[in-house]
Design a protein around this motif. Structure first.
Motif, mmCIF file in Angstrom:
data_model
loop_
_atom_site.group_PDB
_atom_site.id
_atom_site.type_symbol
_atom_site.label_atom_id
_atom_site.label_comp_id
_atom_site.label_asym_id
_atom_site.label_seq_id
_atom_site.Cartn_x
_atom_site.Cartn_y
_atom_site.Cartn_z
ATOM 1 N N PRO A 166 26.567 -18.199 25.403
ATOM 2 C CA PRO A 166 27.592 -17.186 25.681
ATOM 3 C C PRO A 166 27.137 -15.773 25.338
ATOM 4 O O PRO A 166 27.734 -14.799 25.786
ATOM 5 C CB PRO A 166 28.767 -17.620 24.786
ATOM 6 N N HIS A 167 26.089 -15.663 24.564
ATOM 7 C CA HIS A 167 25.527 -14.368 24.176
ATOM 8 C C HIS A 167 24.362 -13.961 25.080
ATOM 9 O O HIS A 167 23.650 -12.999 24.761
ATOM 10 C CB HIS A 167 25.011 -14.467 22.733
ATOM 11 N N LEU A 168 24.157 -14.655 26.191
ATOM 12 C CA LEU A 168 22.937 -14.478 26.978
ATOM 13 C C LEU A 168 22.763 -13.044 27.468
ATOM 14 O O LEU A 168 21.641 -12.536 27.546
ATOM 15 C CB LEU A 168 22.939 -15.440 28.169
ATOM 16 N N PHE A 169 23.864 -12.363 27.792
ATOM 17 C CA PHE A 169 23.708 -10.983 28.248
ATOM 18 C C PHE A 169 23.081 -10.127 27.151
ATOM 19 O O PHE A 169 22.296 -9.205 27.432
ATOM 20 C CB PHE A 169 25.060 -10.411 28.695
ATOM 21 N N SER A 170 23.399 -10.427 25.883
ATOM 22 C CA SER A 170 22.795 -9.693 24.768
ATOM 23 C C SER A 170 21.315 -10.035 24.625
ATOM 24 O O SER A 170 20.515 -9.168 24.266
ATOM 25 C CB SER A 170 23.529 -10.001 23.462
ATOM 26 N N PHE A 171 20.950 -11.309 24.877
ATOM 27 C CA PHE A 171 19.537 -11.680 24.850
ATOM 28 C C PHE A 171 18.756 -10.781 25.807
ATOM 29 O O PHE A 171 17.712 -10.225 25.460
ATOM 30 C CB PHE A 171 19.349 -13.141 25.272
ATOM 31 N N HIS A 172 19.270 -10.674 27.053
ATOM 32 C CA HIS A 172 18.562 -9.889 28.070
ATOM 33 C C HIS A 172 18.598 -8.395 27.748
ATOM 34 O O HIS A 172 17.604 -7.682 27.958
ATOM 35 C CB HIS A 172 19.182 -10.138 29.442
ATOM 36 N N ASP A 173 19.735 -7.904 27.256
ATOM 37 C CA ASP A 173 19.845 -6.483 26.941
ATOM 38 C C ASP A 173 18.880 -6.093 25.828
ATOM 39 O O ASP A 173 18.220 -5.053 25.894
ATOM 40 C CB ASP A 173 21.280 -6.153 26.552
ATOM 41 N N LEU A 174 18.791 -6.935 24.803
ATOM 42 C CA LEU A 174 17.879 -6.635 23.706
ATOM 43 C C LEU A 174 16.425 -6.718 24.156
ATOM 44 O O LEU A 174 15.575 -5.921 23.736
ATOM 45 C CB LEU A 174 18.142 -7.602 22.551
ATOM 46 N N ARG A 175 16.139 -7.670 25.038
ATOM 47 C CA ARG A 175 14.783 -7.752 25.599
ATOM 48 C C ARG A 175 14.461 -6.466 26.372
ATOM 49 O O ARG A 175 13.351 -5.927 26.285
ATOM 50 C CB ARG A 175 14.698 -8.975 26.522
ATOM 51 N N ALA A 176 15.439 -5.963 27.114
ATOM 52 C CA ALA A 176 15.253 -4.696 27.835
ATOM 53 C C ALA A 176 14.980 -3.561 26.854
ATOM 54 O O ALA A 176 14.116 -2.699 27.097
ATOM 55 C CB ALA A 176 16.498 -4.387 28.673
ATOM 56 N N THR A 177 15.702 -3.538 25.729
ATOM 57 C CA THR A 177 15.502 -2.491 24.722
ATOM 58 C C THR A 177 14.092 -2.547 24.142
ATOM 59 O O THR A 177 13.458 -1.511 23.913
ATOM 60 C CB THR A 177 16.538 -2.638 23.598
ATOM 61 N N ALA A 178 13.582 -3.759 23.904
ATOM 62 C CA ALA A 178 12.224 -3.899 23.370
ATOM 63 C C ALA A 178 11.195 -3.350 24.357
ATOM 64 O O ALA A 178 10.261 -2.639 23.970
ATOM 65 C CB ALA A 178 11.939 -5.367 23.055
ATOM 66 N N HIS A 179 11.354 -3.686 25.636
ATOM 67 C CA HIS A 179 10.417 -3.157 26.639
ATOM 68 C C HIS A 179 10.555 -1.635 26.751
ATOM 69 O O HIS A 179 9.557 -0.927 26.927
ATOM 70 C CB HIS A 179 10.667 -3.823 27.988
ATOM 71 N N ILE A 212 10.189 -9.674 21.065
ATOM 72 C CA ILE A 212 10.174 -10.243 22.414
ATOM 73 C C ILE A 212 9.884 -11.741 22.354
ATOM 74 O O ILE A 212 10.536 -12.551 23.035
ATOM 75 C CB ILE A 212 9.150 -9.509 23.297
ATOM 76 N N ALA A 213 8.915 -12.140 21.530
ATOM 77 C CA ALA A 213 8.591 -13.568 21.405
ATOM 78 C C ALA A 213 9.786 -14.366 20.899
ATOM 79 O O ALA A 213 10.065 -15.476 21.369
ATOM 80 C CB ALA A 213 7.393 -13.747 20.471
ATOM 81 N N LEU A 214 10.519 -13.809 19.946
ATOM 82 C CA LEU A 214 11.695 -14.493 19.409
ATOM 83 C C LEU A 214 12.814 -14.584 20.442
ATOM 84 O O LEU A 214 13.510 -15.599 20.533
ATOM 85 C CB LEU A 214 12.185 -13.758 18.165
ATOM 86 N N LEU A 215 12.984 -13.532 21.232
ATOM 87 C CA LEU A 215 14.010 -13.556 22.280
ATOM 88 C C LEU A 215 13.662 -14.566 23.369
ATOM 89 O O LEU A 215 14.548 -15.224 23.925
ATOM 90 C CB LEU A 215 14.181 -12.166 22.880
ATOM 91 N N GLU A 216 12.380 -14.682 23.685
ATOM 92 C CA GLU A 216 11.960 -15.702 24.648
ATOM 93 C C GLU A 216 12.330 -17.088 24.146
ATOM 94 O O GLU A 216 12.818 -17.939 24.898
ATOM 95 C CB GLU A 216 10.451 -15.612 24.882
ATOM 96 N N ARG A 217 12.104 -17.322 22.850
ATOM 97 C CA ARG A 217 12.426 -18.625 22.282
ATOM 98 C C ARG A 217 13.929 -18.872 22.290
ATOM 99 O O ARG A 217 14.384 -19.982 22.592
ATOM 100 C CB ARG A 217 11.885 -18.709 20.847
ATOM 101 N N GLN A 242 20.812 -18.672 18.288
ATOM 102 C CA GLN A 242 21.390 -17.428 17.795
ATOM 103 C C GLN A 242 20.547 -16.834 16.671
ATOM 104 O O GLN A 242 20.454 -15.612 16.523
ATOM 105 C CB GLN A 242 22.814 -17.668 17.301
ATOM 106 N N GLY A 243 19.937 -17.702 15.875
ATOM 107 C CA GLY A 243 19.066 -17.224 14.799
ATOM 108 C C GLY A 243 17.841 -16.512 15.335
ATOM 109 O O GLY A 243 17.437 -15.461 14.820
ATOM 110 N N TYR A 244 17.225 -17.085 16.383
ATOM 111 C CA TYR A 244 16.060 -16.432 16.988
ATOM 112 C C TYR A 244 16.449 -15.093 17.609
ATOM 113 O O TYR A 244 15.717 -14.098 17.506
ATOM 114 C CB TYR A 244 15.438 -17.337 18.047
ATOM 115 N N PHE A 245 17.616 -15.058 18.269
ATOM 116 C CA PHE A 245 18.085 -13.805 18.857
ATOM 117 C C PHE A 245 18.298 -12.749 17.780
ATOM 118 O O PHE A 245 17.842 -11.605 17.904
ATOM 119 C CB PHE A 245 19.400 -14.043 19.616
#
Length: 583
Positions: A447-460, A433-438, A414-417
């Motif tokens: 349980p927050h995985l959808f936010s991981f992917h959504d934020l990665r999408a926002t970065a791209h 992006i590197a932090l989200l990958e980690r 959660q800290g990396y996210f």
């Protein structure tokens, strides 16, 4: 101790960088530590590997993270990457401080100078001494008020000695070290009570029922692992077991290829600990959810609050808030309950209408600061504080708290996210992006995985990589607890790609999940991003996909979404190329 150079002074006792006129220069803790290390070792080239080991204690971080800290260090002392008058890049070798510098004792003789910043961080991250009893036996405890009466309810866990299934003596050393590292990583979670290695050594090499071990040691959970090595192949298995029932709660197998088995010891321990921690949290939450309401203590209320929070629904957030408030009522010194309340208020601010957000975020900040005041060594409390800073539009303050959260617990997904979120909010997309990958590597079932992917999408999306943004937003909407936000990111990405037909069913789902959603509403959602280009292109993408400028009545929005969906549907009998699987 003070370091004086080029019109600047570094006070190691006060952790301050000052200019000659006495003005304090604000720098992040890692930038300060990096400067200290370079100045103290100015007689030689300092390699990148040495900086990773010294500043990040060997934690896996990207080259971009190091470059960012080097750039920040240069800027703080009036240097830059073109001139390199003080910090010089030595191609393929590392960095060297090339200015003149002096080391001075403090006016009081240096008696209170204490350890260097890097030594202080290392002491924090080294964690508990491996003495008998609990793994936190050798660590200075936070004030009792920070722990509250709930400390005795912490779930207890023992890591049994890792079994060596090979005949190679080097693998025996590896198994020993892996046991130590898993214990150390788990012990960095303040909400867990982790027994030391010596407590479990009596069960080494013995086939003993989990219930017997649980009774003998008084623990709720057991971690068992084994390692098998043959030639260049290594297989590591790990299991989490309930001590009262001997039921297997989680199991994972890792197959690796390597030249040196010790190369992956720390990384695998971190990975195993990072996955076990949220699994233990899930079991605790489910146990609390099954208890009768009249039998709930502060710990149970806290776990129930998390159970409701991770559902990411408006009713669930309201239930979670009530549970956290009840936990605080039962135990006012329970730091994590204050942190949980801050987190649920922050999520409520994200889910609710823009006009309600300022008051919710302000209260979340008060709760986060209270949590940190009660227990500043808890990574979750620092994480929540960093997230609230970010949502208030202060990503740099957020980054400082979030980097501390990761220093306190390098396995904290959660800290990396959250740190990735802060980086992207201030335009540092590649680092984000590197932090989200980690984060995703550490907690692939978070349980927050959808936010991981959504934020990665926002970065791209911010990097104008719209196809990649579409792909990660698709991953997010397929998860069962996804909120409306990844649907908006997907719609904006498809709008920028000109795929309005593919966007139509996405909009139908978006309007169903968030009636009245509009470009104006989206602008409020993105208020904390300092990258104006990202915000404007996101709004433009929504507009191109078919999102209205202003809110329209729910019935009209639903009708609009249905009309768009009908227009995009293929003729009867044709295959649907873009099925929605986000519900």
């Amino acid at each position: 101790m003070r370091l004086v150079f080029a019109g600047h002074e570094m006070d190691l006792r006060r952790q301050e960088l000052r200019r000659a006129d006495g003005e304090v220069v604000h720098v992040e803790p890692q930038v300060f530590d990096l400067l200290v290390h370079l100045v103290r070792n100015r007689d030689r080239v300092v390699s990148k590997d040495e900086l990773f080991e010294t500043i990040w204690q060997g934690r896996i971080v990207s080259e971009a993270a190091l470059s960012s800290r080097i750039n920040a260090a240069r800027k703080a002392i009036g240097d830059d990457g073109d001139r390199q008058e003080l910090i010089r890049t030595i191609h393929r070798r590392g960095f060297r401080f090339v200015g003149e510098a002096r080391e001075l004792e403090d006016p009081d003789g240096g008696a209170a100078s204490g350890p260097s910043p890097a030594e202080t961080v290392a002491a924090v991250q080294t964690g508990p001494a491996a003495g008998g009893g609990r793994a936190d036996a050798g660590v200075a405890s936070p004030p009792l008020a920070g722990r509250g009466d709930t400390a005795s309810r912490k779930p207890s866990v023992v890591v049994l000695p890792v079994a060596n299934l090979s005949q190679d003596p080097d693998t025996e050393y590896f198994a020993y070290g892996l046991t130590e590292d898993i214990i150390r990583q788990l012990a960095q979670n303040p909400w867990l009570d982790v027994l030391s290695r010596h407590t479990a050594v009596q069960f080494r090499g013995r086939d003993v029922d989990a219930r017997e071990i649980g009774t003998a040691l008084g623990v709720r959970y057991l971690v068992q692992a084994s390692v098998w090595k043959r030639d260049e192949r290594v297989r590591i298995t790990a299991d989490l077991i309930c001590a009262s029932t001997a039921r297997q709660l989680w199991s994972e197998r890792y197959d690796l290829r390597l030249a040196d088995i010790f190369d992956i010891q720390s990384a695998m321990a971190q990975q195993i600990a990072a996955v076990i921690e949220p699994e233990l949290g899930r079991v605790e939450r489910e146990t609390a959810a099954r208890k009768p309401p009249g039998n709930l203590d502060a710990w149970d209320c806290y776990q129930r609050g998390l159970w409701h929070l991770w559902g990411f629904t408006t009713p669930g957030l309201a239930e979670g808030e009530a549970m956290f408030r009840r936990a605080i009522e039962l135990d006012p010194g329970f730091a994590r309950a204050h942190g949980g309340l801050a987190y649920v208020l922050l999520q409520s601010a994200i889910m609710r209408d823009p006009e309600e957000r300022p008051a919710l975020i302000e209260e979340a900040m008060r709760c986060a600061r209270r949590a940190v005041a009660l227990d500043e060594r808890d990574c979750m409390n620092q994480c929540v504080l960093g997230r609230v800073h970010t949502m208030q539009g202060n990503p740099e303050e957020g980054i400082a708290a979030l980097e501390l959260a990761i220093q306190l617990n390098p396995s904290f997904a959660q800290g990396y996210f959250a740190l990735g979120h802060a980086m992207i909010a201030c335009g540092r997309d590649e680092e984000g992006i590197a932090l989200l990958e980690r984060a995703t590597e550490l907690s692939p079932r978070d349980p927050h995985l959808f936010s991981f992917h959504d934020l990665r999408a926002t970065a791209h999306f911010s990097l104008r990589e719209y196809e990649a943004a579409r792909n990660f937003a698709r991953r997010a909407v397929r998860l069962p607890n996804a909120s409306y936000r990844p649907f908006a990111t997907l719609a904006a990405s498809l709008g920028q790609l000109g795929r309005t037909e593919e966007a139509a069913p996405v909009l139908e789902e978006l309007f169903a999940r968030k009636p009245g959603y509009s470009c104006a509403y989206a602008r409020g959602d993105l208020h904390f991003y300092v990258n104006d280009s990202l915000v404007e292109r996101f709004i433009e993408g929504l507009r191109l996909a078919g999102v209205p400028e202003e809110a329209v009545p729910a019935e009209s929005a639903a009708a609009t979404g249905e009309a768009l969906a009908r227009r995009a549907r293929p003729p009867a009998g044709a295959a649907d190329a873009t099925p929605m699987r986000g519900r």
